[in-house]
Structures are given as structure tokens and as C-alpha cells.
Design a protein around this motif. Structure first.
Motif, short mmCIF file in Angstrom:
data_model
loop_
_atom_site.label_atom_id
_atom_site.label_comp_id
_atom_site.label_asym_id
_atom_site.label_seq_id
_atom_site.Cartn_x
_atom_site.Cartn_y
_atom_site.Cartn_z
N ILE A 1 27.38 68.38 16.05
CA ILE A 1 26.90 69.29 17.09
C ILE A 1 28.09 69.89 17.83
CG2 ILE A 1 25.42 69.49 19.13
CD1 ILE A 1 23.95 66.98 18.15
N TYR A 2 28.13 71.23 17.88
CA TYR A 2 29.22 71.97 18.55
C TYR A 2 28.61 72.98 19.50
CZ TYR A 2 31.76 69.90 14.67
OH TYR A 2 32.29 69.00 13.78
N GLY A 3 29.44 73.45 20.43
CA GLY A 3 28.94 74.37 21.43
C GLY A 3 29.77 75.63 21.58
N ILE A 4 29.10 76.73 21.90
CA ILE A 4 29.75 78.00 22.22
C ILE A 4 29.29 78.39 23.62
CG2 ILE A 4 30.09 80.41 21.59
CD1 ILE A 4 29.29 79.69 18.75
N LEU B 1 37.21 76.34 16.54
CA LEU B 1 36.18 75.31 16.64
C LEU B 1 35.89 74.67 15.28
CD1 LEU B 1 34.01 73.94 18.46
CD2 LEU B 1 32.45 75.76 17.76
N LEU B 2 35.65 75.51 14.28
CA LEU B 2 35.29 74.99 12.96
C LEU B 2 36.49 74.38 12.24
CD1 LEU B 2 32.86 77.83 11.86
CD2 LEU B 2 32.28 75.52 12.61
N GLU B 3 37.66 74.94 12.47
CA GLU B 3 38.87 74.37 11.85
C GLU B 3 39.08 72.95 12.36
OE1 GLU B 3 43.41 75.82 10.98
OE2 GLU B 3 42.63 76.10 13.00
N ASN B 4 38.93 72.75 13.66
CA ASN B 4 39.06 71.41 14.22
C ASN B 4 38.01 70.46 13.64
OD1 ASN B 4 41.20 72.20 15.83
ND2 ASN B 4 39.90 72.63 17.62
N ALA B 5 36.81 70.99 13.43
CA ALA B 5 35.74 70.16 12.87
C ALA B 5 36.08 69.73 11.46
CB ALA B 5 34.43 70.94 12.88
N ILE B 6 36.59 70.65 10.65
CA ILE B 6 36.92 70.33 9.25
C ILE B 6 38.07 69.34 9.19
CG2 ILE B 6 37.70 71.26 7.05
CD1 ILE B 6 34.86 72.04 7.78
N ILE C 1 29.20 74.07 28.84
CA ILE C 1 28.95 73.30 27.63
C ILE C 1 30.02 72.24 27.40
CG2 ILE C 1 30.20 74.89 26.12
CD1 ILE C 1 26.92 73.02 25.30
N ASN C 2 31.20 72.43 27.99
CA ASN C 2 32.30 71.46 27.81
C ASN C 2 31.95 70.10 28.38
OD1 ASN C 2 33.89 73.38 26.54
ND2 ASN C 2 34.89 74.02 28.43
N MET C 3 31.04 70.06 29.36
CA MET C 3 30.64 68.78 29.94
C MET C 3 29.88 67.92 28.93
SD MET C 3 29.34 70.01 33.71
CE MET C 3 28.86 68.33 34.13
N LEU C 4 29.13 68.57 28.06
CA LEU C 4 28.34 67.85 27.06
C LEU C 4 29.11 67.64 25.76
CD1 LEU C 4 24.85 69.55 27.50
CD2 LEU C 4 25.35 67.13 27.84
N GLY D 1 35.73 68.81 23.65
CA GLY D 1 36.50 68.82 22.41
C GLY D 1 35.76 69.41 21.24
N ARG D 2 34.48 69.71 21.45
CA ARG D 2 33.67 70.29 20.37
C ARG D 2 33.01 71.58 20.82
NH1 ARG D 2 29.67 65.65 18.83
NH2 ARG D 2 29.99 65.09 21.03
#
Length: 585
Positions: free
Chosen positions: A543-546, A577-582, A553-556, A559-560
Motif C-alpha cells: 500500500i502506497y500513497g500519493i 515511489l515505485l523505484e523505492n518499492a521495487i 498521507i505521510n502520517m499513515l 516512507g511509502r
């Protein structure tokens, strides 16, 4: 990859699994547990519940799913049963419907057996009742002991007390139950058998309603009966028996075949037909008087026949519903609600919005194709190393060393992404950018052969006034379109919407499941959102946020999540965001 054990520990997710398995609709929210014949409604409960409560919730879903699938509620409504008949019908129909479901889904048999032993075998449920109520308690234990032998001792103890208080009643009911076990195949059958049992009780309470044997009726009485007057009519509302004396005989003491296919009111009487070999012995039984009971016992039976619904013992479904509702009221603050899908008006994006989004989409698409990749197994082949393949040993005869089984892996995209768009009232000034962002991201993902969907929250308001709703705009497997011009209204049920999205994604074949939350602020229920994110992460969802011009959204999702202030920021922000996720994966 989804963790099955984590899914089965989370009530909202397991409810979704069972609902799809049984082909029924399940909703979670509010304070009540009930079934309306089409939908099973569970109250809001914690996402993580004790094992016993989780088992009861699963058992409730199994039990009510059996009724939704197998019970003909229209027939029941037309029958207009008395409260007593309704209780007996419920006891019989519960058993019939559960058996039908277990024959299709054998795994739920174990759930039913545990549930029956836990509910009816518990000493905590023992309580002082009026003597006639023991008839219903014994009836329930008798039917349930057909599957759960652990109830036998409790049933037999109650049977002994019953025989002392109401001599002769139990054997008469047992004769009906013998036919129930062999011949109850439909809701109408269960209704007919319930009326027969009520008729037995009525005959003991009102001796005048007992059928008069043929050889004890004088000619004058026979002439009266010939005119259409039947001494077998009862106060249980079971319908007119008919003019033929054979129809007036008590069917409880005969053995034969009960046919429920053409059942009508009172047909349980007409369909008992003893065979020729049984005729003589059956006739002796039919002529037996039901027996006499004391005046006090008759009074108790009359009270039972006229009892209201609130005066009768609870059925299994009611007991489970009460237990779930009590636990729901104890956990109001941490209770989980799943959003309900409804409709929301959506128009097409303007030409300028589409053009701007496509420009951002192109830059994003180019960079995504090198990132959103997972390893998927390719076809197995023979090689010089690996696990020995006995089917290839013949190669050794020609000095071919490729006798090993090799499973190669190739890089491929095996990912599903669900975009969850905040359409709350606070998004009024940001909704245009948010809709463009959703279209740009969805287009880029779709071009990369990623299974993408878009859902807005909240949708239209429920009759209860709740905004715990979602509106699917683009479903998984559907082509991405420009119908994303949405109007903001309502609150921010983010946690409720996340639970719904996870339920929607569970059956997808993709090994990797990503949720992108596009929002401008904080959820209505922080606790519900936190539980959804924590439980979803444990189950394998990413789960990621924009954040749209807001860092809330950073509170929830610390880092994502990333914040986007303009369309020009979208591609680089999403890439980071997606690069960090991968890389983290």
C-alpha cells in the motif's frame, strides 16, 4: 504474494473469501448481524479477533450462507407459521440447509460440528425454563445430535425429564423426526414437518382435536363427517385435512414415504402411505390413543402453543448474531467497517486534461517498464544440472548429459495495481489534478501490461446516512477510459475503502498486489485506516500513497508516499515511489 494464513486471521478478508466461495454477498458494518435472504450482514468487528470469536463469525457465515443458497423464503412467507411452528421449522431447516451446503463444500462440515458443540454443548447455556420449553430444547438437541454425538448425554438427560412431565409426547415427536431425517428435502418439507410436530402437541393439549378411529365412529358421526366436518382439525393452523377418513388418521404412527415435491398445506398428513406388509401392524398403532397427561401438563402445552417469539428458545442463527453484536458493541472504537459499492456519476475528462495527462503518462510509462517487473516461472526444460528427471534417462545411452529437470525464470510483469481516489468534499479544489493523476497513472500501468483498476471513495450516501461507500470506476480487466471527471462530496472513509479494495483484489491471479491511495488529507477513522494498512501489509498487499497538494498521507504511509503539487511533478514523484518499492522488495 498473498499470505493465506494472514488472510484467514482477518475477518474482513475471510468474509470475502467465504462470500465468493458460496456465491453470496457479505457486508460488514454497523451493529447488527442479520440476513435478508440475499445478503449476509456482519456487524463491525476488530480486524483481529480471538480464535473463538473468529470461528463463530465463520460459522455464522456458513450457517447463513446455507439459508441464502438453499431456503425458499417466499414459501416460508406464504406459510404464515405460528411462532411455535416457526421455531420447529427453524430447527429442521437449519439442519437441512447445513447438510446441503456441507455436501457441496465438505470443509464447512467441521465448522458446523465445532459450532454446534460449542453453542449447545456449553454448560453456560443451561438455565431454568418452563417445563414445556424443555420439549423445544430437547427437540433442538435431538436434531443436532444426529451430527454431533457429544450432545447425546445432555439430550438424554432432558429426554428423561420430558418423559416425566409429558408422558407419551416424546415418542410421538420422534416418529416425525424419523421421517424428517429421511425425507426432508425442501423448505416446504420442513414447513410440513413443523406443522406435524405442532399438531402432536396440540393433540395432547386439546384431547378434542384427536382423530377418532374409524371403528369407533357410529353411523351418525360418519354421515356428519361425510358432509365435510373433520374431527382432525386443530388449532395449530395446519389447514383442512379433507373428507376422506384415511386423511384424518394421525400420520405420526405410520411408516412410509413422504413426498415433498407436491407439498401443500397439510400435505405431510396425506403423503404418508404405509406399504401392504406394514398395513396391519400400522393400523394397530394408528388406533392407539396419544395418551393422557395431567391438567397442569396440558396447561403448560397450551401456553407453549400460544407463546410469542420472544418467549421461545433462540435458534442457532439468533445465538450467533447476539454474540457477534455484543462483541461489536464492546469494540466500537476499534471496529472495522467495509465500504459498500454504490454508483457515482462520472463524466469524461476534457480534451485539455486528457492531453496533459497523456504527456505525464508517456514519461511515466517509459520509466515504469524497467521497474514494475517480477520473476515468474517459465516452462521447465532439460539441462546438465538440477533435479534428476527419470523420464530423460534414455539420453545416457547416446552420451547426452541433459537428464536433469531445470525450472528457468524469466523477467515478466505479474502485478495488479488498484488506484483508490479520494473524492471527499475537501477535494473540491484538488479534484481536477487528482482525476488527471489517476488517468495518467492508470494509462501508464495499462500500457505496461499491468492489471489496473480505479475506485473512487466515497460514493453515494447509504439510506442510513453513512458515507462508507466506494464507486468502482475502472474494474480489473476493463480497458482504461477517460470517464474520470468526478464530483467530490462526503467524508473520507479511507480505511473502509481499503478493506473493500483488498477484498476485490484477493481473487486476482497476479502474485503482486499494489494499492495506490490518492488523497488530500486524513481519514475519518484513523484507527480503521491503520488496521486496514497493517492487516493488508501482513497479508501481502503493498500500500502506497500519493498526496495531492497535502502531506497528510505521510502520517499513515511514512516512507511509502509522495506529494504531488502539479502534473509536472507526477512522473518523477511516482517514479521515486515505485523505484523505492521495487528496490526494497
Amino acid at each position: 504474494m498473498i499470505d493465506t494464513r494472514a488472510v484467514m486471521r482477518s475477518l474482513p478478508l475471510v468474509a470475502s473469501v467465504l462470500g465468493r466461495k458460496y456465491g453470496v454477498k457479505v457486508e460488514i458494518g454497523g451493529m447488527d448481524a442479520y440476513t435478508d435472504g440475499k445478503t449476509i450482514h456482519l456487524p463491525a468487528l476488530p480486524s483481529e479477533v480471538p480464535d473463538s470469536l473468529l470461528a463463530m463469525a465463520r460459522g455464522y457465515l456458513d450457517h447463513e450462507a446455507a439459508h441464502v443458497r438453499e431456503t425458499d423464503f417466499s414459501v416460508l412467507e406464504e406459510a404464515k407459521l405460528s411462532p411455535l411452528e416457526m421455531f420447529v421449522w427453524n430447527t429442521v431447516e437449519d439442519w437441512r440447509a447445513e447438510h446441503k451446503l456441507a455436501s457441496i463444500f465438505p470443509g464447512c462440515r467441521q465448522n458446523f460440528d465445532w459450532l454446534i458443540a460449542h453453542i449447545f454443548g456449553s454448560e453456560e447455556r443451561d438455565e431454568s425454563v418452563q417445563p414445556a420449553m424443555n420439549i423445544l430444547n430437547w427437540l433442538l438437541l435431538e436434531v443436532r445430535s444426529w451430527d454431533v454425538q457429544a450432545l447425546s448425554n445432555k439430550r438424554d438427560t432432558l429426554a428423561g425429564q420430558l418423559d416425566m412431565d409429558f408422558p407419551g409426547v416424546r415418542p410421538k415427536i420422534e416418529r416425525v423426526l424419523k421421517s424428517v431425517r429421511a425425507n426432508c428435502r425442501s423448505t416446504q418439507d420442513a414447513i410440513d414437518f413443523a406443522r406435524e410436530i405442532a399438531r402432536v402437541l396440540d393433540q395432547f393439549a386439546n384431547p378434542s382435536t384427536r382423530p377418532v378411529p374409524t371403528d369407533q365412529v357410529d353411523p351418525e358421526q360418519q354421515n356428519t363427517q361425510g358432509e365435510g366436518k373433520s374431527p382432525a382439525s386443530t388449532s395449530s393452523g395446519s389447514g383442512e385435512v379433507g373428507n376422506n377418513q384415511q386423511k384424518q388418521e394421525n400420520p405420526l404412527e405410520t411408516e412410509g414415504t413422504f413426498s415433498g415435491g407436491d407439498a401443500q398445506e397439510g400435505s405431510a398428513v396425506e403423503d404418508y402411505s404405509p406399504t401392504t406388509d406394514q398395513a396391519d401392524s400400522s393400523r394397530d398403532d394408528r388406533l392407539d390413543d396419544p395418551g393422557e397427561i395431567g391438567e397442569d401438563a396440558r396447561d403448560h402445552l397450551l401456553d407453549l402453543l400460544g407463546a410469542g417469539e420472544d418467549e421461545l428458545p433462540q435458534s442457532l442463527g439468533d445465538i450467533l448474531a447476539d454474540a457477534l453484536q455484543v462483541n461489536s458493541s464492546r469494540s466500537k472504537e476499534s471496529a472495522v467497517t467495509v465500504a459498500v459499492p454504490t454508483t457515482k456519476n462520472a463524466g469524461p475528462l476534457s480534451v485539455d486534461d486528457v492531453l496533459e495527462a497523456k504527456q505525464a503518462s508517456m514519461a511515466l510509462r517509459t520509466r515504469l517498464q524497467g521497474l514494475l517487473q517480477t520473476k515468474i516461472l517459465s516452462r521447465a526444460s532439460s539441462g546438465r544440472r538440477g533435479r534428476l528427471d527419470t523420464g530423460q534417462l534414455h539420453r545416457l545411452a547416446v552420451s547426452d548429459p541433459r537428464v536433469f529437470h531445470v525450472k528457468a525464470e524469466r523477467v515478466g510483469i505479474d502485478t495488479a495495481v488498484h488506484i483508490l481516489l479520494d473524492c471527499s468534499g475537501s477535494m473540491v479544489r484538488r479534484i481536477r489534478l487528482a482525476c488527471q493523476a489517476c488517468y495518467a497513472v492508470a494509462s501508464a500501468l495499462d500500457a505496461s501490461k499491468i492489471n489496473v483498476a480505479v475506485t473512487a471513495f466515497p460514493s453515494s450516501q447509504l439510506p442510513s446516512g453513512s458515507y462508507s461507500t466506494v464507486a468502482p470506476i475502472i474494474a480489473h480487466g476493463q480497458k482504461v477510459h477517460i470517464g474520470l471527471d468526478l464530483t467530490p462530496a462526503g467524508g473520507t472513509p479511507m480505511g473502509e475503502a481499503l478493506w473493500w479494495v483488498m477484498q476485490d483484489m484477493l481473487p486476482l491471479s497476479e502474485r503482486r498486489k499494489i494499492i495506490l491511495v490518492v488523497t488530500d488529507g486524513e481519514p475519518d477513522s484513523m484507527d480503521c485506516a491503520v488496521q486496514a494498512i497493517e492487516q493488508g501489509s501482513r497479508a501481502g498487499f503493498e500500500i502506497y500513497g500519493i498526496g495531492i497538494t497535502s502531506p497528510g498521507i505521510n502520517m499513515l504511509l511514512s516512507g511509502r508516499s509522495v506529494v504531488v503539487n502539479s502534473m509536472a511533478d507526477l512522473a518523477p514523484a511516482m517514479f521515486v515511489l515505485l523505484e523505492n518499492a521495487i528496490l526494497r522488495r
